[in-house]
Design a protein around this motif. Structure first.
Motif, PDB file in Angstrom:
ATOM      1  N   PRO A 194      65.456 -13.281 -26.602  1.00 26.40           N
ATOM      2  CA  PRO A 194      65.763 -12.497 -25.399  1.00 26.40           C
ATOM      3  C   PRO A 194      64.529 -12.239 -24.530  1.00 26.40           C
ATOM      4  O   PRO A 194      64.629 -12.176 -23.308  1.00 26.40           O
ATOM      5  N   TRP A 195      63.361 -12.101 -25.147  1.00 30.04           N
ATOM      6  CA  TRP A 195      62.122 -11.893 -24.386  1.00 30.04           C
ATOM      7  C   TRP A 195      61.731 -13.180 -23.671  1.00 30.04           C
ATOM      8  O   TRP A 195      61.228 -13.169 -22.555  1.00 30.04           O
ATOM      9  N   LYS A 196      61.948 -14.304 -24.361  1.00 27.52           N
ATOM     10  CA  LYS A 196      61.514 -15.594 -23.795  1.00 27.52           C
ATOM     11  C   LYS A 196      62.363 -16.000 -22.596  1.00 27.52           C
ATOM     12  O   LYS A 196      61.941 -16.825 -21.793  1.00 27.52           O
ATOM     13  N   GLN A 197      63.565 -15.416 -22.516  1.00 32.10           N
ATOM     14  CA  GLN A 197      64.429 -15.761 -21.386  1.00 32.10           C
ATOM     15  C   GLN A 197      63.811 -15.346 -20.058  1.00 32.10           C
ATOM     16  O   GLN A 197      64.210 -15.835 -19.007  1.00 32.10           O
ATOM     17  N   ARG A 198      62.872 -14.411 -20.118  1.00 27.39           N
ATOM     18  CA  ARG A 198      62.175 -14.000 -18.885  1.00 27.39           C
ATOM     19  C   ARG A 198      60.727 -14.477 -18.957  1.00 27.39           C
ATOM     20  O   ARG A 198      59.870 -13.805 -19.542  1.00 27.39           O
ATOM     21  N   PRO A 199      60.436 -15.657 -18.362  1.00 32.68           N
ATOM     22  CA  PRO A 199      59.106 -16.262 -18.496  1.00 32.68           C
ATOM     23  C   PRO A 199      57.967 -15.324 -18.101  1.00 32.68           C
ATOM     24  O   PRO A 199      56.910 -15.324 -18.738  1.00 32.68           O
ATOM     25  N   ASP A 200      58.170 -14.488 -17.053  1.00 36.62           N
ATOM     26  CA  ASP A 200      57.099 -13.569 -16.644  1.00 36.62           C
ATOM     27  C   ASP A 200      56.806 -12.562 -17.761  1.00 36.62           C
ATOM     28  O   ASP A 200      55.657 -12.317 -18.119  1.00 36.62           O
ATOM     29  N   LEU A 201      57.883 -12.040 -18.340  1.00 38.35           N
ATOM     30  CA  LEU A 201      57.731 -11.074 -19.437  1.00 38.35           C
ATOM     31  C   LEU A 201      57.055 -11.749 -20.632  1.00 38.35           C
ATOM     32  O   LEU A 201      56.148 -11.195 -21.256  1.00 38.35           O
ATOM     33  N   TRP A 202      57.489 -12.970 -20.934  1.00 37.83           N
ATOM     34  CA  TRP A 202      56.950 -13.684 -22.095  1.00 37.83           C
ATOM     35  C   TRP A 202      55.452 -13.953 -21.938  1.00 37.83           C
ATOM     36  O   TRP A 202      54.681 -13.802 -22.874  1.00 37.83           O
ATOM     37  N   ARG A 203      55.057 -14.317 -20.700  1.00 39.78           N
ATOM     38  CA  ARG A 203      53.619 -14.558 -20.449  1.00 39.78           C
ATOM     39  C   ARG A 203      52.819 -13.281 -20.689  1.00 39.78           C
ATOM     40  O   ARG A 203      51.748 -13.294 -21.274  1.00 39.78           O
ATOM     41  N   THR A 204      53.384 -12.145 -20.245  1.00 36.88           N
ATOM     42  CA  THR A 204      52.703 -10.859 -20.463  1.00 36.88           C
ATOM     43  C   THR A 204      52.600 -10.555 -21.956  1.00 36.88           C
ATOM     44  O   THR A 204      51.559 -10.102 -22.445  1.00 36.88           O
ATOM     45  N   VAL A 205      53.681 -10.838 -22.653  1.00 43.27           N
ATOM     46  CA  VAL A 205      53.694 -10.591 -24.103  1.00 43.27           C
ATOM     47  C   VAL A 205      52.630 -11.451 -24.787  1.00 43.27           C
ATOM     48  O   VAL A 205      51.844 -10.957 -25.606  1.00 43.27           O
ATOM     49  N   GLU A 206      52.573 -12.718 -24.411  1.00 48.02           N
ATOM     50  CA  GLU A 206      51.585 -13.621 -25.032  1.00 48.02           C
ATOM     51  C   GLU A 206      50.161 -13.166 -24.730  1.00 48.02           C
ATOM     52  O   GLU A 206      49.304 -13.151 -25.605  1.00 48.02           O
ATOM     53  N   LYS A 207      49.946 -12.773 -23.467  1.00 52.05           N
ATOM     54  CA  LYS A 207      48.601 -12.334 -23.056  1.00 52.05           C
ATOM     55  C   LYS A 207      48.164 -11.092 -23.810  1.00 52.05           C
ATOM     56  O   LYS A 207      46.976 -10.862 -24.032  1.00 52.05           O
ATOM     57  N   ALA A 208      49.149 -10.265 -24.191  1.00 55.02           N
ATOM     58  CA  ALA A 208      48.821  -9.010 -24.876  1.00 55.02           C
ATOM     59  C   ALA A 208      48.391  -9.240 -26.326  1.00 55.02           C
ATOM     60  O   ALA A 208      47.904  -8.325 -26.986  1.00 55.02           O
ATOM     61  N   GLN A 209      48.572 -10.454 -26.821  1.00 55.05           N
ATOM     62  CA  GLN A 209      48.165 -10.736 -28.198  1.00 55.05           C
ATOM     63  C   GLN A 209      46.648 -10.938 -28.234  1.00 55.05           C
ATOM     64  O   GLN A 209      46.029 -11.308 -27.227  1.00 55.05           O
ATOM     65  N   MET A 210      46.065 -10.740 -29.398  1.00 55.87           N
ATOM     66  CA  MET A 210      44.606 -10.734 -29.485  1.00 55.87           C
ATOM     67  C   MET A 210      43.993 -12.075 -29.061  1.00 55.87           C
ATOM     68  O   MET A 210      42.937 -12.115 -28.439  1.00 55.87           O
ATOM     69  N   ARG A 211      44.667 -13.188 -29.403  1.00 54.79           N
ATOM     70  CA  ARG A 211      44.143 -14.495 -28.983  1.00 54.79           C
ATOM     71  C   ARG A 211      45.121 -15.227 -28.065  1.00 54.79           C
ATOM     72  O   ARG A 211      45.132 -16.454 -27.998  1.00 54.79           O
TER      73      ARG A 211
END
Ligand SMILES: NC(=O)c1ccc[n+]([C@@H]2O[C@H](COP(=O)([O-])OP(=O)(O)OC[C@H]3O[C@@H](n4cnc5c(N)ncnc54)[C@H](O)[C@@H]3O)[C@@H](O)[C@H]2O)c1
Length: 251
Positions: A194-211
């Motif tokens: 469900p998070w991946k369905q929104r690419p903008d949200l997913w990019r933010t989620v990925e960026k928030a990870q340590m690496r």
């Protein structure tokens, strides 16, 4: 091969972390029973193991139902003669909703699968392992340690998994049964679809990870295989974070 001739059950083995772990345990030599409610995908995991030269079968099991979990353990022992490794991994997420608006049935469903399912797995497998010892691994989450908004039932269930791991380790030590858990951070599986369905949200989620990326299911599977093996012979009652540090920093 660290798990040669051991017999393992992986609940939720049809997809995601469970599927990757079933394949990894088999690669290490274990005979694997895939327990899941998804027959088509579960049979596919078992077939893939057999195709690679391993031993596996699928058994339909619903972890929110004690009789189903007990049946899974009994059928495994009927098939392979023993049970050495129980991976209580099946789990579900819940749609993000404030606790104030959370439908009680949504709470109950999440807790039934994620929390009661782990209790049922510990009880059924623990009784089956009493004579010869074994390892029980539970899938917790970083969400068992810190809170996010709108995931109340998930937090409730994963916090419980952390404490059930410790309490069961204490009780089952006398039978030479280790009880441990993995706590993944974000892993690229259907649960996060469900998070991946929104690419903008997913990019933010990925960026928030340590690496800057989430885990692959195979990276969790490697930790599961370690915990299942004698390399982890003195690891007991512990929760192993597989989160690239997510539980260690303030976001
Ligand atoms: N993906 C993540 O970011 C993440 C992070 C931390 C923890 N986890 C945990 O990892 C575990 C595996 O999740 P995943 O990410 O691989 O998700 P997934 O949706 O890919 O896999 C979950 C599996 O569990 C099965 N399942 C669901 N309900 C079941 C039931 N009642 N009985 C038997 N099987 C059932 C599904 O059919 C599926 O095969 C879960 O406990 C989840 O909470 C996932």
């Amino acid at each position: 091969m660290r798990l040669k001739d051991r017999v393992a059950i992986v609940t939720g083995g049809a997809k995601g972390i469970g599927r990757a772990s079933a394949l990894e345990l088999a690669r290490e030599g274990a005979k694997v029973v895939v327990g899941d409610i998804d027959r088509a995908e579960g049979e596919r995991t078992a077939f893939e193991i057999v195709e690679k030269g391993g031993t596996a079968r699928f058994i339909h099991a619903d972890t929110s139902d004690y009789e189903s979990v007990e049946g899974l353990v009994k059928e495994t022992i009927r098939s392979f003669g023993r049970l050495d490794i129980m991976f209580n991994n099946a789990g579900i997420g819940n749609p993000p909703v404030s606790v104030l608006d959370m439908p009680p049935e949504e709470y109950h469903r999440t807790v039934a699968v994620n929390q009661h399912g782990v209790f049922y797995g510990i009880k059924a497998a623990g009784n089956a392992m009493k004579e010869k010892g074994g390892v029980i691994i539970n899938t917790a989450s970083v969400y068992g340690f810190f809170a996010d908004r709108r995931h109340f039932p998930y937090h409730a269930s994963k916090g419980a998994v952390v404490m059930m791991t410790k309490a069961a380790a204490l009780e089952l030590a006398r039978y030479n049964i280790r009880v441990v858990a993995v706590a993944p951070g974000l892993v690229d599986t259907e649960i996060v679809a469900p998070w991946k369905q929104r690419p903008d949200l997913w990019r933010t989620v990925e960026k928030a990870q340590m690496r800057g990326r989430v885990a692959k299911p195979e990276e969790v599977a490697k930790a599961v295989a370690f915990l299942a093996s004698d390399d982890a012979s003195f690891v007991n009652g512990s929760v192993l974070f597989v989160d690239d540090g997510a539980a260690s920093f303030k976001r």
